[in-house]
Each structure stands twice: as structure tokens, then as C-alpha cells.
Design an enzyme around this catalytic site. Sequence first.
Site, PDB file in Angstrom:
ATOM      1  N   PRO A 133       0.807  -1.227   0.000  1.00 30.67           N
ATOM      2  CA  PRO A 133       0.000   0.000   0.000  1.00 30.67           C
ATOM      3  C   PRO A 133       0.838   1.275   0.000  1.00 30.67           C
ATOM      4  O   PRO A 133       0.453   2.262  -0.639  1.00 30.67           O
ATOM      5  CB  PRO A 133      -0.841  -0.110   1.270  1.00 30.67           C
ATOM      6  CG  PRO A 133      -0.149  -1.121   2.128  1.00 30.67           C
ATOM      7  CD  PRO A 133       0.516  -2.067   1.179  1.00 30.67           C
ATOM      8  N   ASN A 134       1.986   1.262   0.700  1.00 28.76           N
ATOM      9  CA  ASN A 134       2.840   2.453   0.750  1.00 28.76           C
ATOM     10  C   ASN A 134       3.884   2.461  -0.356  1.00 28.76           C
ATOM     11  O   ASN A 134       4.048   3.463  -1.066  1.00 28.76           O
ATOM     12  CB  ASN A 134       3.536   2.546   2.110  1.00 28.76           C
ATOM     13  CG  ASN A 134       2.570   2.607   3.266  1.00 28.76           C
ATOM     14  OD1 ASN A 134       2.089   1.572   3.717  1.00 28.76           O
ATOM     15  ND2 ASN A 134       2.277   3.804   3.749  1.00 28.76           N
ATOM     16  N   SER A 142       1.915  11.610  -0.635  1.00 28.93           N
ATOM     17  CA  SER A 142       1.637  11.770   0.795  1.00 28.93           C
ATOM     18  C   SER A 142       0.141  12.019   0.932  1.00 28.93           C
ATOM     19  O   SER A 142      -0.502  12.535   0.011  1.00 28.93           O
ATOM     20  CB  SER A 142       2.414  12.963   1.361  1.00 28.93           C
ATOM     21  OG  SER A 142       1.902  13.367   2.617  1.00 28.93           O
ATOM     22  N   SER A 143      -0.413  11.662   2.068  1.00 27.41           N
ATOM     23  CA  SER A 143      -1.812  12.025   2.312  1.00 27.41           C
ATOM     24  C   SER A 143      -2.015  13.522   2.159  1.00 27.41           C
ATOM     25  O   SER A 143      -3.085  13.987   1.735  1.00 27.41           O
ATOM     26  CB  SER A 143      -2.231  11.599   3.722  1.00 27.41           C
ATOM     27  OG  SER A 143      -2.107  10.206   3.878  1.00 27.41           O
ATOM     28  N   THR A 190     -43.707  45.764  -4.604  1.00 33.20           N
ATOM     29  CA  THR A 190     -42.498  46.125  -3.872  1.00 33.20           C
ATOM     30  C   THR A 190     -42.902  46.340  -2.423  1.00 33.20           C
ATOM     31  O   THR A 190     -43.979  46.877  -2.146  1.00 33.20           O
ATOM     32  CB  THR A 190     -41.856  47.403  -4.440  1.00 33.20           C
ATOM     33  OG1 THR A 190     -42.798  48.485  -4.360  1.00 33.20           O
ATOM     34  CG2 THR A 190     -41.449  47.206  -5.901  1.00 33.20           C
ATOM     35  N   HIS A 191     -42.069  45.907  -1.495  1.00 36.57           N
ATOM     36  CA  HIS A 191     -42.405  45.947  -0.063  1.00 36.57           C
ATOM     37  C   HIS A 191     -43.668  45.131   0.229  1.00 36.57           C
ATOM     38  O   HIS A 191     -44.368  45.395   1.199  1.00 36.57           O
ATOM     39  CB  HIS A 191     -42.604  47.390   0.426  1.00 36.57           C
ATOM     40  CG  HIS A 191     -41.436  48.274   0.173  1.00 36.57           C
ATOM     41  ND1 HIS A 191     -40.415  48.461   1.076  1.00 36.57           N
ATOM     42  CD2 HIS A 191     -41.124  49.040  -0.911  1.00 36.57           C
ATOM     43  CE1 HIS A 191     -39.520  49.299   0.575  1.00 36.57           C
ATOM     44  NE2 HIS A 191     -39.931  49.668  -0.634  1.00 36.57           N
ATOM     45  N   SER A 321     -52.120  17.812   3.111  1.00 39.37           N
ATOM     46  CA  SER A 321     -52.471  17.764   4.525  1.00 39.37           C
ATOM     47  C   SER A 321     -53.051  16.415   4.885  1.00 39.37           C
ATOM     48  O   SER A 321     -53.756  15.790   4.095  1.00 39.37           O
ATOM     49  CB  SER A 321     -53.483  18.862   4.853  1.00 39.37           C
ATOM     50  OG  SER A 321     -53.961  18.744   6.179  1.00 39.37           O
ATOM     51  N   SER A 322     -52.767  16.005   6.112  1.00 41.44           N
ATOM     52  CA  SER A 322     -53.345  14.761   6.621  1.00 41.44           C
ATOM     53  C   SER A 322     -54.711  14.986   7.235  1.00 41.44           C
ATOM     54  O   SER A 322     -55.404  14.030   7.606  1.00 41.44           O
ATOM     55  CB  SER A 322     -52.403  14.147   7.665  1.00 41.44           C
ATOM     56  OG  SER A 322     -52.261  15.035   8.766  1.00 41.44           O
ATOM     57  N   LYS A 327     -56.304  19.975   0.152  1.00 39.12           N
ATOM     58  CA  LYS A 327     -55.239  20.980   0.276  1.00 39.12           C
ATOM     59  C   LYS A 327     -54.000  20.554  -0.499  1.00 39.12           C
ATOM     60  O   LYS A 327     -53.554  19.409  -0.403  1.00 39.12           O
ATOM     61  CB  LYS A 327     -54.875  21.189   1.743  1.00 39.12           C
ATOM     62  CG  LYS A 327     -54.035  22.434   2.013  1.00 39.12           C
ATOM     63  CD  LYS A 327     -53.894  22.653   3.507  1.00 39.12           C
ATOM     64  CE  LYS A 327     -53.309  24.022   3.818  1.00 39.12           C
ATOM     65  NZ  LYS A 327     -51.916  24.124   3.361  1.00 39.12           N
ATOM     66  N   GLU A 334     -40.728  24.050  -1.170  1.00 38.12           N
ATOM     67  CA  GLU A 334     -40.309  23.986   0.226  1.00 38.12           C
ATOM     68  C   GLU A 334     -39.042  23.150   0.397  1.00 38.12           C
ATOM     69  O   GLU A 334     -38.204  23.444   1.258  1.00 38.12           O
ATOM     70  CB  GLU A 334     -41.447  23.412   1.076  1.00 38.12           C
ATOM     71  CG  GLU A 334     -42.626  24.371   1.215  1.00 38.12           C
ATOM     72  CD  GLU A 334     -43.841  23.714   1.836  1.00 38.12           C
ATOM     73  OE1 GLU A 334     -43.743  22.543   2.242  1.00 38.12           O
ATOM     74  OE2 GLU A 334     -44.890  24.374   1.924  1.00 38.12           O
TER      75      GLU A 334
END
Length: 472
Positions: A133-134, A142-143, A190-191, A321-322, A327, A334
Site C-alpha cells: 500500500p505504501n 503523501s496524504s 415592492t415591499h 395535509s393529513s 389541500k 419547500e
Amino acid sequence: MTDEDTEYRIERDSLGEMEVPADAYWGAQTQRAVGNFPVSGLTFQRRFIRALGIVKKAAAEANLELGLLEEDKTDAILEAATEVIDGEHDDQFPVDIFQTGSGTSSNMNANEVIANRATEIYGGKIGTREIHPNDHVNYGQSSNDVVPTAMHVAALEAVEKDVIPGLEVLAGELAAKKKAFDDVVKTGRTHLQDATPVRLGQEFGGYRTQIEKGIERVEATTDRLGELALGGTATGTGLNTHPEFPELAAENIAAETGLQFREADNHFEAQAAHDAVSEAHGALRTVAGSMNKIANDLRLLASGPRNGLGEIEQPENQPGSSIMPGKINPVVAESVNQVHKQVIGNDATVSAGAARGEIDLNLYKPVLAYNFLQSASLIANSAETFGECFVGKLEANADHCRKQVDQSMALATALNPAIGYDAASKVAKMALAEGKTVREVAVAEGYLTADEADEVLDPRAMTERVILGADE
């Protein structure tokens, strides 16, 4: 602690022997990390594991070309690394995200998996280290340079192959609605108060441009994500690495991904700081904010259906809605709102982590990579879903929009050039007090004839610029 029902083999590292599940490709260092970091249960995403495989394959190819690895062993490494790239061994990467800040555990996880699988391909037995592995898989690395390289590879692939295509879907759906709704004149706001008329298509054109500019912002960061730290080894000096290795490896990574990667301009910067990741995530945060704003606007415009603004009709994606029959809620919008909040949290983590680390190494690499990739995935998926399942299915309530415009006090704004601000203000106040339209009052009070009122108070004409005082 070991599971009595699991068979184990013995693997070794510099600290001694470790029991490893007999069917695992990982080795002793990975097993130690599994025991050391039972923190979150979160492991790296597919894109990062793929990136580790790409880096290891590119490094082996470069070392072979430079005459630093034997061809038969390299062939086995390349085959094993390709399997990692293709997702065949994702279950062999069990290390928690919250680990050593350099990501050494994940680098060694990749080294061990590839080495053991390559040993198997080579004809040897797992755990014998015939391919080490190395000494082989991690040769010249290097890591400290592998992990930031994998970060950039995964991030740029996520941006180019996930985020931008997802945003393009959304932009395309918004563009289609801009065209479809171009003749729908409605009350501007606006606003959150009535303002001069606009066309619904103009509002959607604004949304489309917002997303298109978001794509441009994300694209502007890709050049710096294309810089790779590989070749800097431990501190950026390149110790134990062939001088030609960084450029060759970067070329191999570019060839594997089809993206523009190159050796870092400065290896010390590339390992000690992760400003490119922070910058790119900032662009993701901005576009998530754009999507949030658009989703909020569309929720308002679709509010109702009888006691809200009701200017657009939302798709019936699912019952809302449940308890309340019939609805329908803007559920997809969302979800976009919630994605934005998650990305904001991720951005706080990324910006904080990128600004830390001491002297020659940033020590927040795993959490930076994980949060960036999560944000990219969330934005890509939600943009496509938002476009196809919500925006693309919207309808305009043109009759309602027209009635609302006719009743708007803001139409009095168009009277200013004809009768002056003070008189126009008087007309607006009288219309509101008496429950009449601006047109009705302007004509009744003698400010305009009926024909003049029709010309001056044409809502469609108010949605375009006019040259004031120009001769006909």
C-alpha cells in the site's frame, strides 16, 4: 472488539498486528481508523471515492512512465484503481468523515484496498503485501497532497457534471415560462405592496437570469479547482517525488476525467490552504440563495387558491395535509428552501475550516470535502427537480391577474406625466376611499377624457419604457 460471527485475518502496519474482517480489502491502518473514529457514521460520498481511485491510477501511470514501478505490478494497480473509480468497492471505504484532519486514514484506506485487490489480481493472497500500500500504491505521494488533490477532482467533477447540468435544467424551465407568460399583465409588488404593472413573463425572465448568472459564478471558480496539489508530498517540497511526476499525474487525471486539471501554481498554498474550495462553495451558497428566493416568490404567487395572491397555479404534486381534504402545498419549492438552509450550514463549516490549519497544512480536509460534495449534490438534484416537477408545471391565472391590475392603486403612477404627482395622488386616494378604479376617478374628476384615460392607463404599455415628452 470483534464480532464473534465474523471471520478475521491478521494484517500488519508499523504499529503491529490488527485483526481485519477476512473478506475486507482494507488493511490494518483502515481498521485502526474504524476503531478510532466511531463518531458520526458518515462516510465519503461516491464522488470522493471515485476521485481517490482516479488519483491512484494517475499516480501509478506516471510512476510507470518514469520507470519507478514494475510494469506487471502497475498493471494490477491500474486494474484495481479502475474498479474503485467505477464504484465496485464503495463498501470498502468505512472510515468516518470526522477523522485525522489530513485525511490520512482515507488515503491509507484507498492504498490498502487497491493494494490488496491488486495483489489478488497479481495472483497473490490478500494481506501478503505483494503489492504494498505504501511502497507501490502510494509511491511518490503523501496524504497531504493526495487528499487535497482528490478534493479538487471530486469538487470539479461535481460542479461540471452535476451542479451546472442541474441548474441548466432549471434555467431552461424558467426560460420557457418567461415566453409562455409574456402576455400576462399583473400587479407588480415592492415591499409586498401593490406597485406598477409588470408582465408575469418579465418576472420569470428575472428568475432565469438569476440562475444563469449563478451558473456563471460557479463556472468562474473552476479554473482554481483545476489546480492539483499532487507532487507536493508532505509539506509542499516534493520530497521523494520525481520532478516530472506532478505534471504527468495531472495530465493523466485530466485524461481520465475529461476536465482541465494541472499542477498547482504553488504546492505550499495548495496544501496549507483551501481557498479554492471555500471560494467555489461560496458560489454554491449564492446560487442556493437564488433558488431559495425564486422558490419563495413562487410560493407567494401561488398562494391561495382563493384567499392568497393566486396569480399562478401550482402543480398537484401530492396531497398537502393529513387533516384538510383537497389541500395542495408547494412541497417541491419547500424542499428547495430547506436545501438552502443546509447549504448555508455547510458554507459556515467550509469557510471556517478553510481558514484554519497551522503553518504548512490545513487540517480540515475531510469535513471540507464532505460538506462541499453534499452541497453540490443537494443543489444539483433540487435544481433539476424544482425545474421539472414545479416550475415546468406552473400555469398562469391570467384572468385573475387582469382583474387585480384593474383594481390597483399603483396605476395612478402613470398619471404623473399627464396631470402631475399631486393630482395623481389625490386620484389614488379617492379611488381607494370610494372603492373605485383609478380610471373611473380620473375621468369623473375631469383630469382625463375617457379616450385619454384608456391611453394613459393602459396596463400593458406600463410594462415597457416610454420616452417621456417625445413628439408623436
